[in-house]
Design a protein around this motif. Structure first.
Motif, PDB file in Angstrom:
ATOM      1  N   ALA A  69       0.862  -1.185   0.000  1.00 31.83           N
ATOM      2  CA  ALA A  69       0.000   0.000   0.000  1.00 31.83           C
ATOM      3  C   ALA A  69       0.894   1.228   0.000  1.00 31.83           C
ATOM      4  O   ALA A  69       2.000   1.200   0.547  1.00 31.83           O
ATOM      5  CB  ALA A  69      -0.908   0.006   1.224  1.00 31.83           C
ATOM      6  N   TYR A  70       0.396   2.287  -0.583  1.00 36.52           N
ATOM      7  CA  TYR A  70       1.172   3.524  -0.606  1.00 36.52           C
ATOM      8  C   TYR A  70       0.229   4.713  -0.739  1.00 36.52           C
ATOM      9  O   TYR A  70      -0.963   4.560  -1.015  1.00 36.52           O
ATOM     10  CB  TYR A  70       2.193   3.514  -1.748  1.00 36.52           C
ATOM     11  CG  TYR A  70       1.603   3.407  -3.129  1.00 36.52           C
ATOM     12  CD1 TYR A  70       1.319   4.547  -3.879  1.00 36.52           C
ATOM     13  CD2 TYR A  70       1.335   2.160  -3.694  1.00 36.52           C
ATOM     14  CE1 TYR A  70       0.780   4.444  -5.154  1.00 36.52           C
ATOM     15  CE2 TYR A  70       0.793   2.047  -4.963  1.00 36.52           C
ATOM     16  CZ  TYR A  70       0.523   3.190  -5.687  1.00 36.52           C
ATOM     17  OH  TYR A  70      -0.019   3.093  -6.947  1.00 36.52           O
ATOM     18  N   ALA A  71       0.780   5.886  -0.525  1.00 31.92           N
ATOM     19  CA  ALA A  71       0.030   7.128  -0.697  1.00 31.92           C
ATOM     20  C   ALA A  71       0.764   8.005  -1.694  1.00 31.92           C
ATOM     21  O   ALA A  71       1.975   7.883  -1.878  1.00 31.92           O
ATOM     22  CB  ALA A  71      -0.117   7.853   0.636  1.00 31.92           C
ATOM     23  N   LEU A 105      -4.143   0.219   7.866  1.00 31.67           N
ATOM     24  CA  LEU A 105      -3.985   0.751   9.218  1.00 31.67           C
ATOM     25  C   LEU A 105      -2.562   1.262   9.438  1.00 31.67           C
ATOM     26  O   LEU A 105      -2.358   2.316  10.054  1.00 31.67           O
ATOM     27  CB  LEU A 105      -4.352  -0.303  10.262  1.00 31.67           C
ATOM     28  CG  LEU A 105      -5.834  -0.673  10.331  1.00 31.67           C
ATOM     29  CD1 LEU A 105      -6.067  -1.797  11.339  1.00 31.67           C
ATOM     30  CD2 LEU A 105      -6.698   0.536  10.674  1.00 31.67           C
ATOM     31  N   ALA A 106      -1.579   0.540   8.935  1.00 33.84           N
ATOM     32  CA  ALA A 106      -0.190   0.993   9.044  1.00 33.84           C
ATOM     33  C   ALA A 106       0.029   2.259   8.211  1.00 33.84           C
ATOM     34  O   ALA A 106       0.736   3.182   8.637  1.00 33.84           O
ATOM     35  CB  ALA A 106       0.759  -0.115   8.592  1.00 33.84           C
ATOM     36  N   LEU A 107      -0.587   2.308   7.037  1.00 30.89           N
ATOM     37  CA  LEU A 107      -0.488   3.500   6.188  1.00 30.89           C
ATOM     38  C   LEU A 107      -1.090   4.710   6.905  1.00 30.89           C
ATOM     39  O   LEU A 107      -0.510   5.796   6.922  1.00 30.89           O
ATOM     40  CB  LEU A 107      -1.205   3.232   4.867  1.00 30.89           C
ATOM     41  CG  LEU A 107      -0.982   4.245   3.743  1.00 30.89           C
ATOM     42  CD1 LEU A 107       0.464   4.224   3.254  1.00 30.89           C
ATOM     43  CD2 LEU A 107      -1.936   3.948   2.582  1.00 30.89           C
ATOM     44  N   LEU A 192       8.081   5.763  13.229  1.00 27.79           N
ATOM     45  CA  LEU A 192       6.996   4.877  12.803  1.00 27.79           C
ATOM     46  C   LEU A 192       7.132   3.517  13.467  1.00 27.79           C
ATOM     47  O   LEU A 192       8.133   2.829  13.309  1.00 27.79           O
ATOM     48  CB  LEU A 192       7.028   4.732  11.272  1.00 27.79           C
ATOM     49  CG  LEU A 192       5.901   3.954  10.618  1.00 27.79           C
ATOM     50  CD1 LEU A 192       4.559   4.624  10.901  1.00 27.79           C
ATOM     51  CD2 LEU A 192       6.140   3.880   9.115  1.00 27.79           C
ATOM     52  N   GLN A 193       6.122   3.152  14.245  1.00 33.67           N
ATOM     53  CA  GLN A 193       6.054   1.829  14.866  1.00 33.67           C
ATOM     54  C   GLN A 193       4.961   1.054  14.143  1.00 33.67           C
ATOM     55  O   GLN A 193       3.791   1.191  14.476  1.00 33.67           O
ATOM     56  CB  GLN A 193       5.718   1.957  16.355  1.00 33.67           C
ATOM     57  CG  GLN A 193       6.706   2.763  17.146  1.00 33.67           C
ATOM     58  CD  GLN A 193       8.046   2.084  17.261  1.00 33.67           C
ATOM     59  OE1 GLN A 193       8.125   0.859  17.389  1.00 33.67           O
ATOM     60  NE2 GLN A 193       9.110   2.852  17.196  1.00 33.67           N
ATOM     61  N   LEU A 194       5.328   0.304  13.145  1.00 31.10           N
ATOM     62  CA  LEU A 194       4.320  -0.386  12.346  1.00 31.10           C
ATOM     63  C   LEU A 194       3.534  -1.353  13.200  1.00 31.10           C
ATOM     64  O   LEU A 194       4.062  -1.973  14.121  1.00 31.10           O
ATOM     65  CB  LEU A 194       4.984  -1.086  11.157  1.00 31.10           C
ATOM     66  CG  LEU A 194       5.608  -0.107  10.154  1.00 31.10           C
ATOM     67  CD1 LEU A 194       6.343  -0.861   9.056  1.00 31.10           C
ATOM     68  CD2 LEU A 194       4.568   0.800   9.542  1.00 31.10           C
TER      69      LEU A 194
END
Length: 196
Positions: A69-71, A105-107, A192-194
């Motif tokens: 996934a990406y933005a 959710l991670a994104l 960032l804490q995935l």
């Protein structure tokens, strides 16, 4: 028992594995309106360019990438800085296993750290579901809290038929009078804490 996934930051060197996931979406579905599978080099460059400002995440299971996934920018003009377009692809044989939800959710976690507020999804939509396109993506986004905001009719042509395109959105927080400046992904990467 379902295998555990780990969500990690994708690297340009992952291009071949990610392209292996993406290629069937191009050749066998109308989920993407892209006609030709990009080269590995082109895909590597897409990943590199995205990571300059936005998160690009990969889900791994037993060492193998099973989704990503990406933005990206909703629009390149400055007033749109707090809005992004999100994208998600999961291996065809790994769908309906929670991978997409974990990735999104991670994104969202990464984008919130960047001070992004609006998430926008551009989704291909059939007038009548067929072998190339269903409304599963719309239902998936609804399940994750996105709401329908608009539809373009018969704007995409693939496999000798016309498809609609819908926009859905989700807000990660309130819209303050003076929003915090948007940070680049590089600035928040260490924080960032995935989730997985």
């Amino acid at each position: 028992m379902m295998q555990k996934n780990s969500i990690q930051i994708a690297r340009p060197d992952d291009a071949e594995a990610l392209l292996e996931i993406y290629a069937p979406y191009v050749t066998d579905t109308a989920i993407t309106f892209e006609y030709s599978v990009p080269s590995v080099d082109e895909f590597r460059e897409r990943i590199r360019c995205t990571l300059e400002k936005y998160p690009y995440l990969a889900a791994r299971r037993a060492g193998k990438i099973v989704g990503y996934a990406y933005a990206g920018p909703l629009n390149k003009r400055a007033a749109y800085d707090w809005a992004v377009e999100t994208s998600l692809y999961v291996r065809q044989d790994c769908k309906k296993q929670g991978i997409g939800k974990e990735l999104y959710l991670a994104l969202e976690q990464a984008l919130a750290l960047q001070h992004i507020i609006n998430l926008n999804a551009c989704i291909a939509c059939p007038e009548t579901e067929d072998e190339y396109l269903t409304k599963n993506s719309i239902r998936f986004h609804e399940h994750l809290g996105y709401r329908f905001v608009g539809e373009f009719h018969r704007c995409g042509y693939k496999f000798s038929r016309w498809y609609n395109m819908v926009w859905m959105e989700k807000h990660l927080g309130e819209h303050p009078k003076r929003p915090l400046p948007v940070k680049s992904f590089g600035e928040i990467r260490k924080d960032l804490q995935l989730i997985c």
